[in-house]
Design an enzyme around this catalytic site. Structure first.
Site, PDB file in Angstrom:
ATOM      1  N   GLN A 185       0.824  -1.222   0.000  1.00 11.00           N
ATOM      2  CA  GLN A 185       0.000   0.000   0.000  1.00 11.00           C
ATOM      3  C   GLN A 185       0.854   1.267   0.000  1.00 11.00           C
ATOM      4  OE1 GLN A 185      -3.307   0.265  -0.212  1.00 11.00           O
ATOM      5  NE2 GLN A 185      -3.928  -1.859   0.150  1.00 11.00           N
ATOM      6  N   CYS A 331     -10.810  -5.894   4.105  1.00 11.02           N
ATOM      7  CA  CYS A 331     -10.200  -6.807   3.146  1.00 11.02           C
ATOM      8  C   CYS A 331     -10.906  -8.147   3.092  1.00 11.02           C
ATOM      9  CB  CYS A 331      -8.721  -6.997   3.445  1.00 11.02           C
ATOM     10  SG  CYS A 331      -7.693  -6.620   2.036  1.00 11.02           S
TER      11      CYS A 331
HETATM   12  C1  PLP Z   1      -3.354  -6.137  -1.321  1.00 12.21           C
HETATM   13  C2  PLP Z   1      -2.379  -6.371  -0.221  1.00 12.21           C
HETATM   14  C3  PLP Z   1      -1.711  -7.591  -0.110  1.00 12.21           C
HETATM   15  C4  PLP Z   1      -1.937  -8.733  -1.062  1.00 12.21           C
HETATM   16  O1  PLP Z   1      -1.405  -8.419  -2.313  1.00 12.21           O
HETATM   17  P1  PLP Z   1      -1.704  -9.356  -3.596  1.00 12.21           P
HETATM   18  O2  PLP Z   1      -0.768  -8.821  -4.616  1.00 12.21           O
HETATM   19  O3  PLP Z   1      -3.140  -9.130  -3.916  1.00 12.21           O
HETATM   20  O4  PLP Z   1      -1.393 -10.748  -3.200  1.00 12.21           O
HETATM   21  C5  PLP Z   1      -0.807  -7.725   0.915  1.00 12.21           C
HETATM   22  N1  PLP Z   1      -0.593  -6.738   1.799  1.00 12.21           N
HETATM   23  C6  PLP Z   1      -1.216  -5.559   1.723  1.00 12.21           C
HETATM   24  C7  PLP Z   1      -0.928  -4.492   2.710  1.00 12.21           C
HETATM   25  C8  PLP Z   1      -2.137  -5.339   0.707  1.00 12.21           C
HETATM   26  O5  PLP Z   1      -2.780  -4.180   0.648  1.00 12.21           O
END
Ligand code: PLP
Length: 387
Positions: A185, A331
């Site tokens: 993020q 989530c």
């Molecule tokens: C979206 C997200 C993930 C997972 O990422 P993917 O690429 O969808 O596997 C992991 N950590 C955070 C903080 C996320 O926002």
């Protein structure tokens, strides 16, 4: 109604982001004429694909101050987090047996850490303060000579707060513990420098920064003694750390997305910050009992998580048909019950149940925010009358 935005309005940029059209343009040729396997070394089809993949590696590395050979492609941040935690845990637990992480991490970190606990490692789960930030004294007190790994996310996906990564990195360096951060993020939103921040490993995701889904990266500091045990066995691609044929189109798209982020990050953050101010002041001026969750300043602007007293988040979502936002259980919307992140910062179950996460991003317009404020305010007033 010239100011009426196109509906529905997407305000859930933490869940995923739309693919930037410029990213798609870069990807297209690798779905068609340039279909080679980047691991084929005996002909030009392979070389072409390999060259494109390596250019993408360079673009990703540039965004975080890394070198090209420090970027390993994966399927996403979930896989990268698994590799960091299980891979390092399994490779080194006979030397040091303790992992330190934080209660507000993404599920894929918490679940991976749980697997290592089941396999016999000691896990220390740190709490956070009411503002969502970790207390550095807690980190310093938890790290000891038996600490192998510290894993703390850079930016939280539910409340948008930015953890003091450079300070945690310095503590880890001092105690010779490895430092991993989930930066899914954070990249493209705030400046990151793996060298200055003493980061040994980092997880990145393509689809959170206007790139494609199904691709991510794992940064692994070169020149350290660090070599995680692979989670995926096979042909030994990606320096033996992640076997499997790479998807050049996805890698190229992720690289282009990083390139755009590097160029546009500052201007974009400023624009989104203005929209976030408009959103928050619009809600707080028209409604009583609106509270911003997470630190007011140590945050990325594009994540506004608010609790709105006296309304149920799920009912509010149901009455906002044209606006895509997420509520309390963010989530894991398959799971009911208040968000564990909001619980960790001390938000009551009632206020967690009445929370909205509103995500702003590259395509968000002023007209969309005006519409969203009007409709959220209207829906809340209606629900409160009926309550
Ligand atoms: C979206 C997200 C993930 C997972 O990422 P993917 O690429 O969808 O596997 C992991 N950590 C955070 C903080 C996320 O926002």
């Amino acid at each position: 109604m010239s100011n009426q935005p196109k509906l529905p309005i997407y305000l859930d940029y933490q869940a995923t982001t739309p693919l930037d059209p410029r990213v798609l343009d870069a990807m297209m040729p690798f779905f068609t004429e340039h279909f080679g396997n980047p691991h084929s070394t005996s002909h030009s089809f392979g070389w072409m694909a390999e060259e494109a993949v390596n250019k993408a590696r360079e673009q990703i590395a540039s965004l975080i101050g890394a070198r090209t050979n420090e970027i390993i492609f994966t399927s996403g941040a979930t896989e990268s987090n698994n590799l960091a935690i299980k891979g390092v845990g399994r490779a080194y637990r006979s030397h040091r047996n303790k992992i330190i992480t934080v209660a507000t991490e993404h599920k894929c970190v918490l679940e991976s850490v749980q697997v290592m606990a089941d396999e016999g490692m000691e896990v220390v789960m740190l709490g956070v303060q009411a503002d969502g930030l970790i207390n550095l004294d807690d980190v310093a007190a938890a790290i000891d000579d038996n600490t192998l790994l510290v894993s703390v996310m850079t930016v939280n996906n539910e409340i948008g707060v930015i953890q003091p990564i450079a300070e945690i990195g310095a503590l880890c360096r001092e105690k010779r513990a490895f430092f991993h951060t989930d930066a899914a993020q954070a990249i493209g939103k705030i400046p990151i420098d793996v060298g200055a921040m003493n980061i040994d490993m980092m997880s990145l995701s393509g689809h959170k920064i206007y790139g494609p889904k199904g691709v991510g990266a794992f940064y692994l500091r070169a020149g350290s003694r660090l070599k995680p045990q692979p989670v995926m066995s096979g042909g030994g691609q990606e320096n033996g750390l992640r076997s499997g044929t790479l998807a050049p189109a996805l890698c190229v798209g992720f690289g282009r997305a990083c390139d755009l982020a590097l160029q546009e990050m500052d201007a974009e953050a400023e624009r989104i910050s203005g929209l976030a101010d408009q959103l928050l002041s619009g809600l707080t001026h028209s409604l009583e009992g609106v509270q911003l969750n997470g630190h007011p300043d140590n945050r990325i602007p594009g994540n506004i998580n608010v609790s709105i007293a006296g309304v149920d988040g799920e009912m509010l979502l149901a009455s906002l048909r044209d606006i895509a936002v997420s509520s309390g259980a963010a989530c894991a919307s398959a799971v009911v019950g208040p968000s564990y992140v909001l619980q960790a910062i001390g938000v009551t179950d009632d206020l967690a149940q009445s929370s909205l996460r509103i995500g702003l991003g590259r395509q968000t317009t002023k007209a969309e925010i005006t519409y969203a404020v009007d409709h959220i305010v209207g829906a809340v007033k209606k629900l409160r009358v009926n309550a």
